[in-house]
Motif scaffolding. Structure first.
Motif, PDB file in Angstrom:
ATOM      1  N   ALA A 134      -7.341 -32.011  -9.573  1.00 59.35           N
ATOM      2  CA  ALA A 134      -8.128 -33.265  -9.346  1.00 59.35           C
ATOM      3  C   ALA A 134      -9.519 -32.649  -8.957  1.00 59.35           C
ATOM      4  CB  ALA A 134      -7.393 -33.758  -8.096  1.00 59.35           C
ATOM      5  N   ASP A 135     -10.318 -33.673  -9.663  1.00 62.45           N
ATOM      6  CA  ASP A 135     -11.801 -33.533  -9.523  1.00 62.45           C
ATOM      7  C   ASP A 135     -12.428 -32.208 -10.160  1.00 62.45           C
ATOM      8  OD1 ASP A 135     -11.949 -35.900  -8.323  1.00 62.45           O
ATOM      9  OD2 ASP A 135     -11.595 -34.931  -6.249  1.00 62.45           O
ATOM     10  N   GLY A 136     -11.575 -31.619 -10.821  1.00 64.49           N
ATOM     11  CA  GLY A 136     -11.916 -30.423 -11.758  1.00 64.49           C
ATOM     12  C   GLY A 136     -12.544 -29.185 -10.690  1.00 64.49           C
ATOM     13  N   GLU A 137     -11.996 -29.250  -9.288  1.00 64.19           N
ATOM     14  CA  GLU A 137     -12.061 -28.116  -8.540  1.00 64.19           C
ATOM     15  C   GLU A 137     -10.518 -27.738  -7.553  1.00 64.19           C
ATOM     16  OE1 GLU A 137     -15.358 -28.769  -5.830  1.00 64.19           O
ATOM     17  OE2 GLU A 137     -14.035 -29.906  -4.578  1.00 64.19           O
ATOM     18  N   ALA A 138     -10.449 -26.598  -7.408  1.00 64.85           N
ATOM     19  CA  ALA A 138      -9.277 -26.299  -6.578  1.00 64.85           C
ATOM     20  C   ALA A 138      -9.514 -25.320  -5.451  1.00 64.85           C
ATOM     21  CB  ALA A 138      -8.334 -25.655  -7.642  1.00 64.85           C
ATOM     22  N   CYS A 139      -8.949 -25.567  -4.436  1.00 65.66           N
ATOM     23  CA  CYS A 139      -8.932 -24.573  -3.269  1.00 65.66           C
ATOM     24  C   CYS A 139      -8.002 -23.486  -3.513  1.00 65.66           C
ATOM     25  CB  CYS A 139      -8.256 -25.395  -1.972  1.00 65.66           C
ATOM     26  SG  CYS A 139      -8.295 -24.220  -0.561  1.00 65.66           S
ATOM     27  N   VAL A 140      -8.549 -22.198  -2.956  1.00 59.41           N
ATOM     28  CA  VAL A 140      -7.913 -20.939  -3.422  1.00 59.41           C
ATOM     29  C   VAL A 140      -6.488 -21.006  -2.831  1.00 59.41           C
ATOM     30  CG1 VAL A 140      -8.709 -19.784  -1.392  1.00 59.41           C
ATOM     31  CG2 VAL A 140      -7.788 -18.513  -3.215  1.00 59.41           C
ATOM     32  N   CYS A 141      -6.324 -21.984  -1.752  1.00 60.50           N
ATOM     33  CA  CYS A 141      -4.994 -22.051  -1.090  1.00 60.50           C
ATOM     34  C   CYS A 141      -3.931 -22.988  -2.039  1.00 60.50           C
ATOM     35  CB  CYS A 141      -5.082 -23.116   0.092  1.00 60.50           C
ATOM     36  SG  CYS A 141      -5.726 -24.622   0.009  1.00 60.50           S
ATOM     37  N   ASP A 142      -4.660 -23.579  -3.142  1.00 57.26           N
ATOM     38  CA  ASP A 142      -3.804 -24.321  -3.900  1.00 57.26           C
ATOM     39  C   ASP A 142      -3.213 -23.643  -5.333  1.00 57.26           C
ATOM     40  OD1 ASP A 142      -3.901 -26.785  -2.691  1.00 57.26           O
ATOM     41  OD2 ASP A 142      -5.958 -27.304  -3.517  1.00 57.26           O
ATOM     42  N   SER A 175     -18.099 -20.659  -7.044  1.00 58.37           N
ATOM     43  CA  SER A 175     -17.273 -20.932  -5.817  1.00 58.37           C
ATOM     44  C   SER A 175     -18.308 -21.707  -4.724  1.00 58.37           C
ATOM     45  CB  SER A 175     -16.617 -19.877  -5.237  1.00 58.37           C
ATOM     46  OG  SER A 175     -17.552 -18.881  -5.058  1.00 58.37           O
ATOM     47  N   GLU A 176     -17.338 -22.297  -3.787  1.00 59.55           N
ATOM     48  CA  GLU A 176     -18.277 -22.729  -2.566  1.00 59.55           C
ATOM     49  C   GLU A 176     -17.129 -22.813  -1.509  1.00 59.55           C
ATOM     50  OE1 GLU A 176     -19.556 -27.147  -0.829  1.00 59.55           O
ATOM     51  OE2 GLU A 176     -19.254 -26.941  -3.076  1.00 59.55           O
ATOM     52  N   ARG A 177     -17.732 -22.077  -0.306  1.00 58.57           N
ATOM     53  CA  ARG A 177     -16.945 -21.950   0.859  1.00 58.57           C
ATOM     54  C   ARG A 177     -17.175 -23.280   1.918  1.00 58.57           C
ATOM     55  NH1 ARG A 177     -14.367 -18.313   3.822  1.00 58.57           N
ATOM     56  NH2 ARG A 177     -14.936 -16.568   2.598  1.00 58.57           N
ATOM     57  N   ARG A 178     -15.924 -23.567   2.246  1.00 60.86           N
ATOM     58  CA  ARG A 178     -15.865 -24.973   3.135  1.00 60.86           C
ATOM     59  C   ARG A 178     -14.871 -24.540   4.322  1.00 60.86           C
ATOM     60  NH1 ARG A 178     -14.676 -29.369  -1.640  1.00 60.86           N
ATOM     61  NH2 ARG A 178     -16.195 -28.762  -3.099  1.00 60.86           N
ATOM     62  N   GLY A 179     -15.509 -24.443   5.193  1.00 63.29           N
ATOM     63  CA  GLY A 179     -14.663 -23.824   6.462  1.00 63.29           C
ATOM     64  C   GLY A 179     -14.140 -22.636   6.201  1.00 63.29           C
ATOM     65  N   THR A 180     -12.628 -22.483   6.412  1.00 59.71           N
ATOM     66  CA  THR A 180     -12.077 -21.178   6.027  1.00 59.71           C
ATOM     67  C   THR A 180     -11.641 -20.951   4.543  1.00 59.71           C
ATOM     68  OG1 THR A 180      -9.974 -22.104   6.686  1.00 59.71           O
ATOM     69  CG2 THR A 180     -11.191 -21.199   8.585  1.00 59.71           C
ATOM     70  N   TRP A 181     -11.669 -22.053   3.665  1.00 58.01           N
ATOM     71  CA  TRP A 181     -11.430 -22.215   2.451  1.00 58.01           C
ATOM     72  C   TRP A 181     -12.382 -21.808   1.314  1.00 58.01           C
ATOM     73  CZ3 TRP A 181      -6.536 -20.880   2.311  1.00 58.01           C
ATOM     74  CH2 TRP A 181      -5.597 -21.515   3.380  1.00 58.01           C
ATOM     75  N   ILE A 182     -12.017 -21.434   0.273  1.00 52.42           N
ATOM     76  CA  ILE A 182     -12.971 -21.325  -0.801  1.00 52.42           C
ATOM     77  C   ILE A 182     -12.473 -22.347  -1.941  1.00 52.42           C
ATOM     78  CG2 ILE A 182     -14.134 -19.839  -2.574  1.00 52.42           C
ATOM     79  CD1 ILE A 182     -13.690 -17.449  -0.723  1.00 52.42           C
ATOM     80  N   TYR A 183     -13.348 -22.985  -2.459  1.00 58.39           N
ATOM     81  CA  TYR A 183     -13.036 -23.809  -3.526  1.00 58.39           C
ATOM     82  C   TYR A 183     -13.740 -23.347  -4.906  1.00 58.39           C
ATOM     83  CZ  TYR A 183     -11.025 -27.374  -0.210  1.00 58.39           C
ATOM     84  OH  TYR A 183     -10.369 -27.980   0.735  1.00 58.39           O
ATOM     85  N   TYR A 184     -12.947 -23.583  -5.859  1.00 60.07           N
ATOM     86  CA  TYR A 184     -13.346 -22.841  -7.254  1.00 60.07           C
ATOM     87  C   TYR A 184     -13.509 -24.310  -8.215  1.00 60.07           C
ATOM     88  CZ  TYR A 184     -12.766 -18.417  -5.762  1.00 60.07           C
ATOM     89  OH  TYR A 184     -12.682 -17.135  -4.838  1.00 60.07           O
ATOM     90  N   ARG A 185     -14.676 -24.064  -9.022  1.00 57.57           N
ATOM     91  CA  ARG A 185     -14.694 -25.090 -10.337  1.00 57.57           C
ATOM     92  C   ARG A 185     -15.067 -24.391 -11.442  1.00 57.57           C
ATOM     93  NH1 ARG A 185     -17.398 -26.440  -6.209  1.00 57.57           N
ATOM     94  NH2 ARG A 185     -19.523 -26.044  -6.266  1.00 57.57           N
TER      95      ARG A 185
END
Length: 121
Positions: free
Chosen positions: A55-63, A90-100
């Motif tokens: 969704a939205d072309g990006e995913a959290c590493v947790c996903d 990638s972009e860090r948001r809090g403790t998670w990293i999101y990739y697109r």
């Protein structure tokens, strides 16, 4: 166990592409080789596909980690290879990293193999 080999390609029948039409510069060859090498691993290819189709072309590493029977550090290594090759950002948001996926990187790979307009195949 040996891997099954694909069909033999007759190089005389190749379409004229940007790669076969004119010589690559050293920098172009390095960039393309890095990206193709990164995609040469099935885990990284799946990761790229999962990120792009999320969704939205990006995913959290947790996903992403739950989709594989691999450890989190191994997934992180593969994501690092994709990032260093320029295929994802990638972009860090809090403790998670999101990739697109970087669309311009995929476009460059695609264009390198796309037949050149006006050149007979």
């Amino acid at each position: 166990m040996s891997k099954q080999q694909g069909p033999v390609v007759d190089l005389g029948d190749l379409c004229a592409t940007r790669v076969t039409r004119e010589p690559l510069t050293e920098e172009q060859a390095d960039d393309l080789a890095s990206a193709f090498k990164a995609l040469g691993d099935p885990v990284r290819l799946r990761l790229l596909s999962l990120i792009a189709s999320h969704a939205d072309g990006e995913a959290c590493v947790c996903d992403l980690t739950g989709a594989f029977e691999l450890s989190a550090p191994t997934i992180s290594h593969h994501l690092k290879v994709l990032r260093e090759s320029g295929l994802v950002e990638s972009e860090r948001r809090g403790t998670w990293i999101y990739y697109r996926v970087r669309p311009e990187a995929l476009r460059s790979l695609s264009e390198s193999l796309m037949p050149v307009a006006g050149v007979p195949a």
